[in-house]
Design a protein around this motif. Sequence first.
Motif, short mmCIF file in Angstrom:
data_model
loop_
_atom_site.label_atom_id
_atom_site.label_comp_id
_atom_site.label_asym_id
_atom_site.label_seq_id
_atom_site.Cartn_x
_atom_site.Cartn_y
_atom_site.Cartn_z
N GLY A 33 -48.32 -38.19 4.90
CA GLY A 33 -48.67 -37.60 6.19
C GLY A 33 -48.43 -36.11 6.27
N ARG A 34 -48.02 -35.49 5.16
CA ARG A 34 -47.75 -34.06 5.21
C ARG A 34 -48.67 -33.32 4.24
N HIS A 35 -49.10 -32.14 4.64
CA HIS A 35 -49.95 -31.32 3.78
C HIS A 35 -49.08 -30.39 2.95
N THR A 36 -49.58 -30.02 1.79
CA THR A 36 -48.90 -28.97 1.03
C THR A 36 -49.82 -27.77 0.98
N VAL A 37 -49.26 -26.64 1.32
CA VAL A 37 -50.06 -25.41 1.36
C VAL A 37 -49.38 -24.37 0.48
N THR A 38 -50.18 -23.68 -0.31
CA THR A 38 -49.62 -22.61 -1.16
C THR A 38 -49.29 -21.41 -0.29
N LEU A 39 -48.15 -20.82 -0.52
CA LEU A 39 -47.75 -19.64 0.24
C LEU A 39 -47.48 -18.50 -0.74
N ILE A 40 -48.21 -17.40 -0.59
CA ILE A 40 -47.99 -16.25 -1.48
C ILE A 40 -47.43 -15.12 -0.63
N PRO A 41 -46.15 -14.82 -0.73
CA PRO A 41 -45.55 -13.82 0.16
C PRO A 41 -46.14 -12.42 0.01
N GLY A 42 -46.47 -12.02 -1.20
CA GLY A 42 -47.03 -10.68 -1.37
C GLY A 42 -45.96 -9.60 -1.25
N ASP A 43 -46.42 -8.40 -0.88
CA ASP A 43 -45.50 -7.25 -0.82
C ASP A 43 -45.43 -6.71 0.60
N GLY A 44 -44.56 -5.73 0.78
CA GLY A 44 -44.48 -5.06 2.08
C GLY A 44 -43.99 -6.00 3.16
N VAL A 62 -44.38 -28.98 12.44
CA VAL A 62 -45.74 -29.07 11.89
C VAL A 62 -45.66 -29.77 10.53
N PRO A 63 -46.48 -30.79 10.27
CA PRO A 63 -46.38 -31.53 9.00
C PRO A 63 -47.00 -30.78 7.82
N VAL A 64 -46.49 -29.59 7.57
CA VAL A 64 -46.99 -28.79 6.45
C VAL A 64 -45.80 -28.35 5.62
#
Lengths: 374, 372
Positions: A33-44, A62-64
């Motif tokens: 029931g949960r999604h996986t989402v890629t998170l790219i923090p980046g810079d700044g 939120v189920p992410v």
Amino acid sequence: MWSCQTDSCPSAFCAAHPQRQGENIPPPAKYGGRHTVTLIPGDGIGPELLNHVREVFRFSCVPVDFEVVHVNSALETEVDINNAITAIRRNGVALKGNIETKHTMAPSVKSRNNLLRTSLDLFANVMHCQSLPGVQTRHKNIDIMIIRENTEGEYSSLEHESVSGVVESLKIITRNNSLRIAEYAFRLAREKGRRKVTAVHKANIMKLGDGLFLECCREVASGYPDITFESMIVDNTTMQLVSKPQQFDVMVMPNLYGNIVSNVCAGLVGGPGLVPGANYGRDYAVFETATRNTGKSIANRNIANPTAMLLASCMMLDHLELYDHASSIRNAVLTTMNETRLHTADIGGQGTTLEVVQSIMRFIQSKGQLTSDL
Amino acid sequence: MTTRSLRSLSGALKPLFNGHLSRPPPARYGGRHTVTLIPGDGIGPELANHVRELFRFCCVPVDFEVVNVDSSMASEDDINNAIMAIRRNGVALKGNIETNHNLPPSYKSRNNLLRTTLDLYANVMHCQSLPGVRTRHRNIDIMIIRENTEGEYSSLEHENVPGVVECLKIITKTKSLRIADYAFRTARAKGRRRVTAVHKANIMKLGDGLFLECCKEVACGYPEISFDSMIVDNTSMQLVSRPQQFDVMVMPNLYGNIVSNVCAGLVGGPGLVPGANYGEDYAVFETGTRNTGKSIANRNSANPTAMLLASCLLLDHLRLHAYASMIRRAILSTVTETRLHTADLGGQGSTSDVVQSIMNAIQSTGPQTLSI
């Protein structure tokens, strides 16, 4: 007050990806029931804003789950960005901050953001610029949707120096990509009930290149008789934008003009801290701030405006079909925007990022939904 | 508007003179200059007529050699005649020549041909907030110097594979150095403090990277002028929020086109800003944003300000400074009269009203004029 039912959502920030409906694309995968989402923090300012997004998501239950992938912009190898691309292929959706492109490095080091967009073939960049009620700007009632070709054009990174001191940069326009982006633009316009599509070009000078783009747009336009199609040269477009931006509805254009026009529009509605952007491909979607600023000079000072990134995360939630969560966070963000004392420095106030995020969380809690403790 | 008087405003609108490059003074025969006039299409012919009318009225010692360029013809004879006339006279005033999209791609833009053949490498546009015109931003004073001959306007395109078009954007070291040098020299001559180079070197690393490098190189020779660079998307965003931060801007061709149009929009529109194209040996003056204005042609509603100010730049180039200042002062005082504003400024005045008012203003200041 922005009320948001799923069918009559202020089309401002809802990203009902048109392709979802027509073709047989399966719904986004959920495990437990949960999604996986890629998170790219980046810079700044990327890392701090994405932390706030995670905070708000955790608070709102939120189920992410986020799979964080760091990309080090100081390295010359492409291992980092390739890992990120693999992660996005795996998860299908990503939220990213901007990755810095250092000018001092060798020209062979390509822009990481660009690599990501082209490898995943995220061909459409969609940015919806709307005047927000709480933000004071010189122009009012702006409602422009900008659809920009995201993978070719001037951003092909193909350059060479055959003769020393003479550099040729290639701008590539292909029929397939032009038809694809025009098709996307018209489908989106139809879906959102928009009346007019304007193609922005410079075909008087680049007759073959932009001429081809314009031709493809015209071809696609003939299949959508309910939508008016017009074209405008980019220099006239920018001049009209600063005098009478209310005349524009949906705009479609190649990559570089899209970059400039979207920045002009972002400036007109209040600045880079307010507008979210989405990059859609056939199979993947990546969400970020629309004007892709790294914001190095304001990083880690608690003064960045989190609105753009939070609205981008709402667009992501819409993409994952978690409409309720998306609306509740979006309403909270837009209500907070009305409070002038909470405005951050970029819109002329003195509020801090933390205050804005806290206010958003308090608003979500006050609506009575399930949340963790503040 | 700052406390500048109209006089210093008109003085600030004078172009640069390459005095130190020992250019011979413009040729005069019998004390009169000959200037090529290319009416162009759209509103060009009517505005060029107004210029001639005004010059005759003020007894300006300039004769115009009119060369018509027919934009619907496929042969390049017309434009070649025009180019030859400009080579002969050294100076020209032109309206925009239309580029018909329906003609085949082999038909090049006539304006572009003119600029590249005469090597008019610097396009200079000075955008200043005018006192009589109400705009959303105030106190704008930006000088835009745009490379005029290469970049995206090289007209080199090909289709090797059907459906795939490659457009070449050419950036050369020589031309980049040349335009950067021009920009810094102009900034120094006008007492400007800062030059900003506009580029997109994070994506076009070799091309715009070379341009940026050349600007940095030239900047070293001008230590009193501060130099910085800005990516074009950020520049356009800053322009619509805080245009007062910019002083002199230098950039390649396409960004120059877009940025100059944004700035023209900020100070009041295409009807107000004149533009000048300078080369080593020739100079061509026109409106800043090069609009044909087909939809308002022959309706007596076009704004003559841009073309008339361009003709003042022309007079300054010919070293007829007294005439230039006189006409410029009259134009600027007319622009402050709201009831004479033309449609593009939100008024209902006609072109001929504006021109008459300018002539009245000139006559009232006393120098020799014909009768109105």
